[in-house]
Design a protein around this motif. Sequence first.
Motif, PDB file in Angstrom:
ATOM      1  N   MET A   1      -2.587   5.064  -7.016  1.00  0.00           N
ATOM      2  CA  MET A   1      -4.066   5.604  -7.072  1.00  0.00           C
ATOM      3  C   MET A   1      -4.835   4.131  -6.908  1.00  0.00           C
ATOM      4  O   MET A   1      -5.913   3.953  -6.534  1.00  0.00           O
ATOM      5  CB  MET A   1      -4.582   6.451  -7.892  1.00  0.00           C
ATOM      6  CG  MET A   1      -4.514   7.769  -7.374  1.00  0.00           C
ATOM      7  SD  MET A   1      -5.368   8.267  -6.309  1.00  0.00           S
ATOM      8  CE  MET A   1      -5.152   9.974  -5.897  1.00  0.00           C
ATOM      9  N   GLU A   2      -4.118   3.077  -7.498  1.00  0.00           N
ATOM     10  CA  GLU A   2      -4.932   1.825  -7.559  1.00  0.00           C
ATOM     11  C   GLU A   2      -5.040   1.300  -6.379  1.00  0.00           C
ATOM     12  O   GLU A   2      -5.912   0.191  -5.965  1.00  0.00           O
ATOM     13  CB  GLU A   2      -4.317   0.800  -8.648  1.00  0.00           C
ATOM     14  CG  GLU A   2      -2.934   0.450  -8.092  1.00  0.00           C
ATOM     15  CD  GLU A   2      -2.001   1.375  -8.568  1.00  0.00           C
ATOM     16  OE1 GLU A   2      -2.287   2.413  -8.728  1.00  0.00           O
ATOM     17  OE2 GLU A   2      -0.589   0.823  -8.162  1.00  0.00           O
ATOM     18  N   GLN A   3      -4.624   1.778  -5.038  1.00  0.00           N
ATOM     19  CA  GLN A   3      -4.764   1.200  -3.717  1.00  0.00           C
ATOM     20  C   GLN A   3      -5.166   2.512  -2.999  1.00  0.00           C
ATOM     21  O   GLN A   3      -4.897   2.624  -1.723  1.00  0.00           O
ATOM     22  CB  GLN A   3      -3.227   0.693  -3.150  1.00  0.00           C
ATOM     23  CG  GLN A   3      -2.810  -0.199  -3.910  1.00  0.00           C
ATOM     24  CD  GLN A   3      -3.633  -1.680  -3.238  1.00  0.00           C
ATOM     25  OE1 GLN A   3      -4.411  -1.548  -2.672  1.00  0.00           O
ATOM     26  NE2 GLN A   3      -2.988  -2.853  -3.870  1.00  0.00           N
ATOM     27  N   ALA A   4      -5.845   3.459  -3.651  1.00  0.00           N
ATOM     28  CA  ALA A   4      -6.253   4.625  -2.737  1.00  0.00           C
ATOM     29  C   ALA A   4      -6.832   4.049  -1.398  1.00  0.00           C
ATOM     30  O   ALA A   4      -6.702   4.931  -0.400  1.00  0.00           O
ATOM     31  CB  ALA A   4      -7.294   5.426  -3.693  1.00  0.00           C
ATOM     32  N   LEU A   5      -8.091   3.308  -1.443  1.00  0.00           N
ATOM     33  CA  LEU A   5      -8.806   3.059  -0.456  1.00  0.00           C
ATOM     34  C   LEU A   5      -7.972   2.660   0.847  1.00  0.00           C
ATOM     35  O   LEU A   5      -8.092   3.327   2.019  1.00  0.00           O
ATOM     36  CB  LEU A   5      -9.902   2.069  -0.804  1.00  0.00           C
ATOM     37  CG  LEU A   5     -10.920   1.674   0.398  1.00  0.00           C
ATOM     38  CD1 LEU A   5     -11.661   3.009   0.445  1.00  0.00           C
ATOM     39  CD2 LEU A   5     -11.881   0.519  -0.057  1.00  0.00           C
ATOM     40  N   PRO A   6      -7.417   1.406   0.762  1.00  0.00           N
ATOM     41  CA  PRO A   6      -6.385   1.014   1.859  1.00  0.00           C
ATOM     42  C   PRO A   6      -5.228   1.943   2.129  1.00  0.00           C
ATOM     43  O   PRO A   6      -5.179   2.100   3.562  1.00  0.00           O
ATOM     44  CB  PRO A   6      -5.890  -0.351   1.489  1.00  0.00           C
ATOM     45  CG  PRO A   6      -5.958  -0.289  -0.085  1.00  0.00           C
ATOM     46  CD  PRO A   6      -7.011   0.435  -0.667  1.00  0.00           C
TER      47      PRO A   6
ATOM     48  N   PHE B   1       0.895  -1.157  -0.081  1.00  0.00           N
ATOM     49  CA  PHE B   1       0.051   0.076  -0.034  1.00  0.00           C
ATOM     50  C   PHE B   1       1.055   1.180   0.148  1.00  0.00           C
ATOM     51  O   PHE B   1       2.034   1.053   0.099  1.00  0.00           O
ATOM     52  CB  PHE B   1      -0.804  -0.139   1.181  1.00  0.00           C
ATOM     53  CG  PHE B   1      -1.679  -1.476   1.555  1.00  0.00           C
ATOM     54  CD1 PHE B   1      -2.649  -1.641   0.475  1.00  0.00           C
ATOM     55  CD2 PHE B   1      -1.623  -2.121   2.238  1.00  0.00           C
ATOM     56  CE1 PHE B   1      -3.227  -2.930   0.371  1.00  0.00           C
ATOM     57  CE2 PHE B   1      -2.368  -3.383   2.593  1.00  0.00           C
ATOM     58  CZ  PHE B   1      -3.282  -3.599   1.433  1.00  0.00           C
TER      59      PHE B   1
ATOM     60  N   ALA C   1      -4.059  13.129  -0.676  1.00  0.00           N
ATOM     61  CA  ALA C   1      -3.687  11.684  -1.536  1.00  0.00           C
ATOM     62  C   ALA C   1      -4.256  12.039  -3.001  1.00  0.00           C
ATOM     63  O   ALA C   1      -3.550  11.479  -4.055  1.00  0.00           O
ATOM     64  CB  ALA C   1      -4.819  10.606  -0.971  1.00  0.00           C
ATOM     65  N   LEU C   2      -5.147  12.750  -3.148  1.00  0.00           N
ATOM     66  CA  LEU C   2      -5.707  13.539  -4.387  1.00  0.00           C
ATOM     67  C   LEU C   2      -4.252  14.001  -5.200  1.00  0.00           C
ATOM     68  O   LEU C   2      -4.238  13.907  -6.465  1.00  0.00           O
ATOM     69  CB  LEU C   2      -6.857  14.438  -4.400  1.00  0.00           C
ATOM     70  CG  LEU C   2      -8.023  13.787  -4.107  1.00  0.00           C
ATOM     71  CD1 LEU C   2      -9.350  14.814  -4.231  1.00  0.00           C
ATOM     72  CD2 LEU C   2      -8.502  12.644  -5.089  1.00  0.00           C
TER      73      LEU C   2
ATOM     74  N   GLN D   1      -5.315   5.391   2.053  1.00  0.00           N
ATOM     75  CA  GLN D   1      -5.756   6.347   2.867  1.00  0.00           C
ATOM     76  C   GLN D   1      -6.122   6.042   4.234  1.00  0.00           C
ATOM     77  O   GLN D   1      -6.149   6.650   5.124  1.00  0.00           O
ATOM     78  CB  GLN D   1      -6.898   7.089   2.207  1.00  0.00           C
ATOM     79  CG  GLN D   1      -6.448   7.926   0.983  1.00  0.00           C
ATOM     80  CD  GLN D   1      -7.657   8.615   0.000  1.00  0.00           C
ATOM     81  OE1 GLN D   1      -8.515   8.761   0.497  1.00  0.00           O
ATOM     82  NE2 GLN D   1      -7.507   8.623  -1.190  1.00  0.00           N
TER      83      GLN D   1
ATOM     84  N   PHE E   1      -0.908  14.081  -4.216  1.00  0.00           N
ATOM     85  CA  PHE E   1       0.235  13.360  -3.993  1.00  0.00           C
ATOM     86  C   PHE E   1       0.491  11.706  -4.234  1.00  0.00           C
ATOM     87  O   PHE E   1       1.772  11.540  -4.123  1.00  0.00           O
ATOM     88  CB  PHE E   1       0.986  13.924  -2.776  1.00  0.00           C
ATOM     89  CG  PHE E   1       1.366  15.343  -2.733  1.00  0.00           C
ATOM     90  CD1 PHE E   1       2.059  15.910  -3.430  1.00  0.00           C
ATOM     91  CD2 PHE E   1       0.176  16.195  -1.829  1.00  0.00           C
ATOM     92  CE1 PHE E   1       2.048  17.403  -3.473  1.00  0.00           C
ATOM     93  CE2 PHE E   1       0.457  17.402  -1.763  1.00  0.00           C
ATOM     94  CZ  PHE E   1       1.146  18.160  -2.362  1.00  0.00           C
ATOM     95  N   ASP E   2      -0.482  10.969  -4.074  1.00  0.00           N
ATOM     96  CA  ASP E   2      -0.701   9.744  -3.971  1.00  0.00           C
ATOM     97  C   ASP E   2      -0.446   9.214  -5.401  1.00  0.00           C
ATOM     98  O   ASP E   2      -1.187   9.385  -6.235  1.00  0.00           O
ATOM     99  CB  ASP E   2      -1.857   9.016  -3.557  1.00  0.00           C
ATOM    100  CG  ASP E   2      -1.532   7.457  -3.283  1.00  0.00           C
ATOM    101  OD1 ASP E   2      -0.613   6.945  -3.668  1.00  0.00           O
ATOM    102  OD2 ASP E   2      -2.845   6.853  -2.962  1.00  0.00           O
ATOM    103  N   GLN E   3       0.887   8.587  -5.782  1.00  0.00           N
ATOM    104  CA  GLN E   3       1.300   8.066  -7.296  1.00  0.00           C
ATOM    105  C   GLN E   3       0.728   6.580  -7.279  1.00  0.00           C
ATOM    106  O   GLN E   3       1.102   6.066  -8.362  1.00  0.00           O
ATOM    107  CB  GLN E   3       2.595   8.339  -7.217  1.00  0.00           C
ATOM    108  CG  GLN E   3       3.194   9.717  -7.332  1.00  0.00           C
ATOM    109  CD  GLN E   3       2.555  10.558  -8.110  1.00  0.00           C
ATOM    110  OE1 GLN E   3       2.471  10.114  -9.289  1.00  0.00           O
ATOM    111  NE2 GLN E   3       2.281  11.872  -7.794  1.00  0.00           N
TER     112      GLN E   3
END
Lengths: 323, 323
Positions: free
Chosen positions: B146-151, B86, B139-140, B153, B142-144
């Motif tokens: 995104m396919e694991q956005a839910l877990p 994650f 996260a919107l 965050q 800086f998160d590179q």
Amino acid sequence: MTKYKAPHAMPKPGAEAAPAQARPAFDRKNMILRVSTALVFAVFFLSLLYWGGGTTWGNLAYFALMGVSIFAGVREITLIGRKMGFNPSLYAGTAVAWLLLMHFFLAARAPLGERPLDPDLLPLWLALAFGIGIIHFGALFFDQKMEQALPSQAITWMGALYMGLGLGFQQRLFMLGSSTVANTGSRMILALYLITWLGDTGAYFIGSFAGRHKLAPRVSPKKSWEGLAGNYLGNVLGAWLMKATGVCPDWSPVDVVALGLLLGTVGQLGDLVESTWKRSAGVKDSNIGIGIPGHGGMLDRVDSLVFAAPAMFAYVHYVHGLG
Amino acid sequence: MTKYKAPHAMPKPGAEAAPAQARPAFDRKNMILRVSTALVFAVFFLSLLYWGGGTTWGNLAYFALMGVSIFAGVREITLIGRKMGFNPSLYAGTAVAWLLLMHFFLAARAPLGERPLDPDLLPLWLALAFGIGIIHFGALFFDQKMEQALPSQAITWMGALYMGLGLGFQQRLFMLGSSTVANTGSRMILALYLITWLGDTGAYFIGSFAGRHKLAPRVSPKKSWEGLAGNYLGNVLGAWLMKATGVCPDWSPVDVVALGLLLGTVGQLGDLVESTWKRSAGVKDSNIGIGIPGHGGMLDRVDSLVFAAPAMFAYVHYVHGLG
């Protein structure tokens, strides 16, 4: 990128060859269903705001509405998490979210002056401390998928916070009292919904008819800069309508613009956040199981509101001195 | 089940044939390192409690200690999450945990009567509302991954809550004031640590020398029923020592037993919770990177305290009327 498909980008019968980059078509059938459902809810909701504002039964009815919505939202987050292979707990998440809602309900009673409530009955820190016990200790005894313990417990927490805080702040707003304007709480909720809804509507129509320049393809492929402008237009229009119609007579022009931009910004970001969750699980809308006809799932309906409600409460609390 | 290996079950050179079910050997070298580190910390910590209790510099020094520990703990949770694939945010998690700590610091100042602080400076609801913005909106941008956005965050939130609440309640305890006993806060912290530490020590020694019957093989293979009994013995002994030595002179025998059992129960469950997280990531101790010599990582040290601190605060708040 390829897993997620925006509803408008879904191939329709007889339109298989439509280019993927085409401007989304206007979906008349879905719109009728969407508007019908919204009208039924609006009649119920506006009645609650008009007759229930400032009354005990109104507060309790709003509490029940928030409680049911919280359950539906936590359930969708739980199911999205399960679809990704994790094992969040629906029971623990709902219980903690309800504790948070209960805190906001109890914290809001005192200012109304109905009866002197002990503010120590369920402070937020106690609700969170219980949450630690319910989610983490509960997992020790009931989680049968321990190899995902860390993400499963984390998703349970996030669902509880997302729905419990988001809808808890709505409860707090609804029960707001003021010495100058009667039924302040109902007015704030009406403003929250109208500002958010007109923003969504502005983004939908302007985005559907004029959306050409992609806003955030990494996060949500269907959003456009034109839709963003429509969103802000709708937000500020909503806030202006609240002032112009006398629902929020004490709002200054600064309040109108500030609240429109504030709620518009957090609402749209909130909408994007939920998009990333759905896309990460490869689901089209949050409606896994039961849903709201024409509106996708509960999360799709509340994604802007859960972020707008805390922002609005913070604004009226610190700027207008309410609550 | 097989991914996680308890330290004592690890094969040693020349002992490859030792049966896996054998009673864990007493590790003298690790014990010396462990005790040395603990002594250095104890001297520093006891000095802070003795001279810093009830003073502004003491409150600030405790705040700094908690702040550094929070960073180390959030970092370990972040690294464990990354090891699982994650992408939780160290910056967002630390920032939100620090906001929570700041809330507890500010909320605790008023009862001390040093100066009249506005309780509205950073209420818990505002810290959480900022947390929503920092974690999800951050996260919107800086998160590179995104396919694991839910877990991702969700794990960011859990790390922030776990460390921010757990150590925030310690800050609140340290700054407790009372009209009858001077330096109540220092006494409460000393009690929290001694009760927890004697419990851990009782479990370690009795479990190492006499542990035969597995307690929770599904969750933590090295725990035994004998260790559990040793833990409770240590907890109640610690609470009794606090009363007997006059550090907590106003505790009744009921307080001694109740606090011993309460802190022992949540502390041990908290220890198990952290075990499940480590095992789910396949790591032996929480120390990924820097750590505390002989003590594993920060999480291994605070896993009991983070659950015991809120429980202790709730007890002295509702039973003794403190804070």
